[in-house]
Design an enzyme around this catalytic site. Structure first.
Site, PDB file in Angstrom:
ATOM      1  N   LYS A   1       0.814  -1.213   0.000  1.00  0.00           N
ATOM      2  CA  LYS A   1       0.000   0.000   0.000  1.00  0.00           C
ATOM      3  C   LYS A   1       0.849   1.265   0.000  1.00  0.00           C
ATOM      4  O   LYS A   1       0.327   2.350  -0.230  1.00  0.00           O
ATOM      5  CB  LYS A   1      -0.984   0.004   1.167  1.00  0.00           C
ATOM      6  CG  LYS A   1      -0.398   0.165   2.543  1.00  0.00           C
ATOM      7  CD  LYS A   1      -1.504   0.067   3.599  1.00  0.00           C
ATOM      8  CE  LYS A   1      -0.990   0.210   5.023  1.00  0.00           C
ATOM      9  NZ  LYS A   1      -0.495   1.540   5.336  1.00  0.00           N
ATOM     10  N   ASP A   2       2.168   1.132   0.229  1.00  0.00           N
ATOM     11  CA  ASP A   2       3.064   2.286   0.162  1.00  0.00           C
ATOM     12  C   ASP A   2       3.568   2.555  -1.255  1.00  0.00           C
ATOM     13  O   ASP A   2       4.266   3.547  -1.488  1.00  0.00           O
ATOM     14  CB  ASP A   2       4.287   2.078   1.069  1.00  0.00           C
ATOM     15  CG  ASP A   2       3.942   2.115   2.545  1.00  0.00           C
ATOM     16  OD1 ASP A   2       2.900   2.708   2.894  1.00  0.00           O
ATOM     17  OD2 ASP A   2       4.708   1.554   3.348  1.00  0.00           O
TER      18      ASP A   2
ATOM     19  N   ARG B   1      -7.825   8.295   3.985  1.00  0.00           N
ATOM     20  CA  ARG B   1      -8.931   7.334   3.852  1.00  0.00           C
ATOM     21  C   ARG B   1      -9.569   7.083   5.223  1.00  0.00           C
ATOM     22  O   ARG B   1     -10.802   7.135   5.359  1.00  0.00           O
ATOM     23  CB  ARG B   1      -8.407   6.011   3.266  1.00  0.00           C
ATOM     24  CG  ARG B   1      -9.440   4.883   3.272  1.00  0.00           C
ATOM     25  CD  ARG B   1      -8.791   3.564   2.877  1.00  0.00           C
ATOM     26  NE  ARG B   1      -7.740   3.168   3.794  1.00  0.00           N
ATOM     27  CZ  ARG B   1      -7.917   2.467   4.905  1.00  0.00           C
ATOM     28  NH1 ARG B   1      -9.131   2.058   5.253  1.00  0.00           N
ATOM     29  NH2 ARG B   1      -6.891   2.127   5.676  1.00  0.00           N
ATOM     30  N   ARG B   2      -8.742   6.794   6.211  1.00  0.00           N
ATOM     31  CA  ARG B   2      -9.286   6.525   7.548  1.00  0.00           C
ATOM     32  C   ARG B   2      -9.968   7.765   8.126  1.00  0.00           C
ATOM     33  O   ARG B   2     -11.025   7.669   8.754  1.00  0.00           O
ATOM     34  CB  ARG B   2      -8.176   6.030   8.475  1.00  0.00           C
ATOM     35  CG  ARG B   2      -7.697   4.618   8.139  1.00  0.00           C
ATOM     36  CD  ARG B   2      -6.484   4.216   8.949  1.00  0.00           C
ATOM     37  NE  ARG B   2      -6.069   2.844   8.644  1.00  0.00           N
ATOM     38  CZ  ARG B   2      -4.819   2.421   8.680  1.00  0.00           C
ATOM     39  NH1 ARG B   2      -3.843   3.269   9.012  1.00  0.00           N
ATOM     40  NH2 ARG B   2      -4.519   1.163   8.400  1.00  0.00           N
TER      41      ARG B   2
ATOM     42  N   ARG C   1       1.042  10.501  13.043  1.00  0.00           N
ATOM     43  CA  ARG C   1       2.014   9.753  12.241  1.00  0.00           C
ATOM     44  C   ARG C   1       3.040   9.073  13.124  1.00  0.00           C
ATOM     45  O   ARG C   1       3.167   9.350  14.305  1.00  0.00           O
ATOM     46  CB  ARG C   1       2.721  10.688  11.246  1.00  0.00           C
ATOM     47  CG  ARG C   1       1.884  11.030  10.020  1.00  0.00           C
ATOM     48  CD  ARG C   1       2.760  11.548   8.895  1.00  0.00           C
ATOM     49  NE  ARG C   1       3.732  10.545   8.480  1.00  0.00           N
ATOM     50  CZ  ARG C   1       4.896  10.831   7.911  1.00  0.00           C
ATOM     51  NH1 ARG C   1       5.249  12.079   7.706  1.00  0.00           N
ATOM     52  NH2 ARG C   1       5.719   9.875   7.560  1.00  0.00           N
TER      53      ARG C   1
ATOM     54  N   ARG D   1       2.890   5.337  17.564  1.00  0.00           N
ATOM     55  CA  ARG D   1       1.478   5.712  17.635  1.00  0.00           C
ATOM     56  C   ARG D   1       0.805   5.103  18.869  1.00  0.00           C
ATOM     57  O   ARG D   1      -0.032   5.744  19.513  1.00  0.00           O
ATOM     58  CB  ARG D   1       0.762   5.302  16.351  1.00  0.00           C
ATOM     59  CG  ARG D   1       1.051   6.265  15.205  1.00  0.00           C
ATOM     60  CD  ARG D   1       0.308   5.889  13.945  1.00  0.00           C
ATOM     61  NE  ARG D   1       1.080   4.971  13.129  1.00  0.00           N
ATOM     62  CZ  ARG D   1       0.643   4.437  11.993  1.00  0.00           C
ATOM     63  NH1 ARG D   1      -0.568   4.715  11.564  1.00  0.00           N
ATOM     64  NH2 ARG D   1       1.405   3.629  11.296  1.00  0.00           N
TER      65      ARG D   1
ATOM     66  N   CYS E   1      -1.384   9.369  -1.524  1.00  0.00           N
ATOM     67  CA  CYS E   1      -1.698   9.690  -0.136  1.00  0.00           C
ATOM     68  C   CYS E   1      -2.549  10.947  -0.033  1.00  0.00           C
ATOM     69  O   CYS E   1      -2.953  11.337   1.056  1.00  0.00           O
ATOM     70  CB  CYS E   1      -0.403   9.875   0.659  1.00  0.00           C
ATOM     71  SG  CYS E   1       0.448   8.316   0.964  1.00  0.00           S
TER      72      CYS E   1
END
Length: 309
Positions: A85-86, A133-134, A151, A157, A244
């Protein structure tokens, strides 16, 4: 015959190192090679170094891969291990994704000491996440909640959460499982309600297109189901110019020779969204993803994308 150790490029986070170690173990087993046949080369990327600003402001996904891809092109690395996904949808000329490991769980995990689920969070509570997205999905489902940029590495986190910087956060469940911390998840979110990022939970292996020796090395550990599913999801992203900077969700499921895809695009405030579904033969995975992207783009209309940059 290879006389030097294969050089595997990776970022230096605990999750990235776990993914590189898994790749090495699978290759050792597939080819009967010793650990010394592989050298894991850790590189610092700009995305790792800049942690106080949203990725959407500083360049997007390429910040996690540029340094690694430069060394692939120069021949200093034989192949690289990435969280899929990166990866940008358009790779540098001369590079390609040659293989995917079997996919882990692609769902998102909700983590909070305040409530047992996202739905049960008290009004006005703060959710920390760096993913657009989140953020958009939280605002869609719970517009009464606050959202802030959050981040850092997984442990960073979690520490911020424990310190009270936010009341909850969202993480990829696959990452928690690969780090041996699945119990951290307070709730595993239903992808039908909270769809994941395209390619979430999948590890990909990138190499130079002209490196036939590495292609042969990686072929035995490629998972064909994951390759088809993620190829579909990345094709969906490509049509929408996903990065992103854009709230896009999507996932594909494989059953025998069939593929089913579900996708969604949202405005950053989560209040306008469009969903799409597609299915067909897995051999047409890329075409299914492209068609889904074109259909949802047409349904949304040009005005929908004006806030995207």
């Amino acid at each position: 015959m290879q006389t030097k150790a294969y050089r595997i490029g990776t970022r230096g986070s605990p999750l990235a190192l776990a993914q590189a170690a898994e790749t090495r173990a699978r290759l050792m087993l597939a080819h009967g090679l010793p650990e010394e046949a592989f050298e894991i080369v850790v590189l610092s990327t700009q995305g790792d170094r800049i942690t106080n600003r949203p990725l959407s402001e500083i360049g997007g996904k390429g910040l996690f891969t540029a340094e690694i891809e430069s060394q692939l092109l120069s021949g200093d690395l034989d192949f690289a291990v990435h969280s899929s996904k990166d990866m940008a949808t358009r790779l540098p000329e001369g590079l390609e994704i040659m293989a995917y490991l079997p996919r882990e769980d692609f769902r998102d995990a909700f983590v909070s000491h305040l409530a047992p689920s996202l739905a049960q969070m008290p009004i006005g509570a703060m959710v920390g996440t760096a993913s657009l997205r989140r953020q958009a999905l939280v605002r869609k489902l719970r517009p009464d909640l606050q959202v802030k940029i959050f981040r850092g590495l997984v442990d960073t986190r979690l520490r911020k959460l424990a310190d009270g910087d936010a009341d909850a956060t969202l993480l990829a469940y696959a990452g928690l499982k690969r780090l041996g911390k699945p119990e951290v998840a307070t709730e595993i979110l239903d992808p039908a309600i909270f769809p994941p990022a395209p390619a979430q939970g999948a590890i990909c292996l990138e190499a130079r297109t002209d490196n036939s020796a590495v292609r042969a090395l990686l072929a035995p550990i490629n998972d064909s189901d994951t390759f088809a599913a993620v190829s579909c999801e990345r094709a969906f992203l490509e049509v929408l110019d996903g990065s992103c900077r854009t709230p896009i969700a999507g996932y594909a499921r494989i059953e025998a020779d069939r593929l089913q895809f579900s996708g969604m695009i949202l405005t950053p405030d989560g209040q306008t969204h469009h969903s799409i579904a597609g299915d067909g033969y897995r051999s047409n995975a890329v075409d299914i993803g492209h068609r889904a992207g074109e259909a949802v783009r047409d349904a949304a209309g040009p005005g929908f994308f004006e806030g995207w940059s």
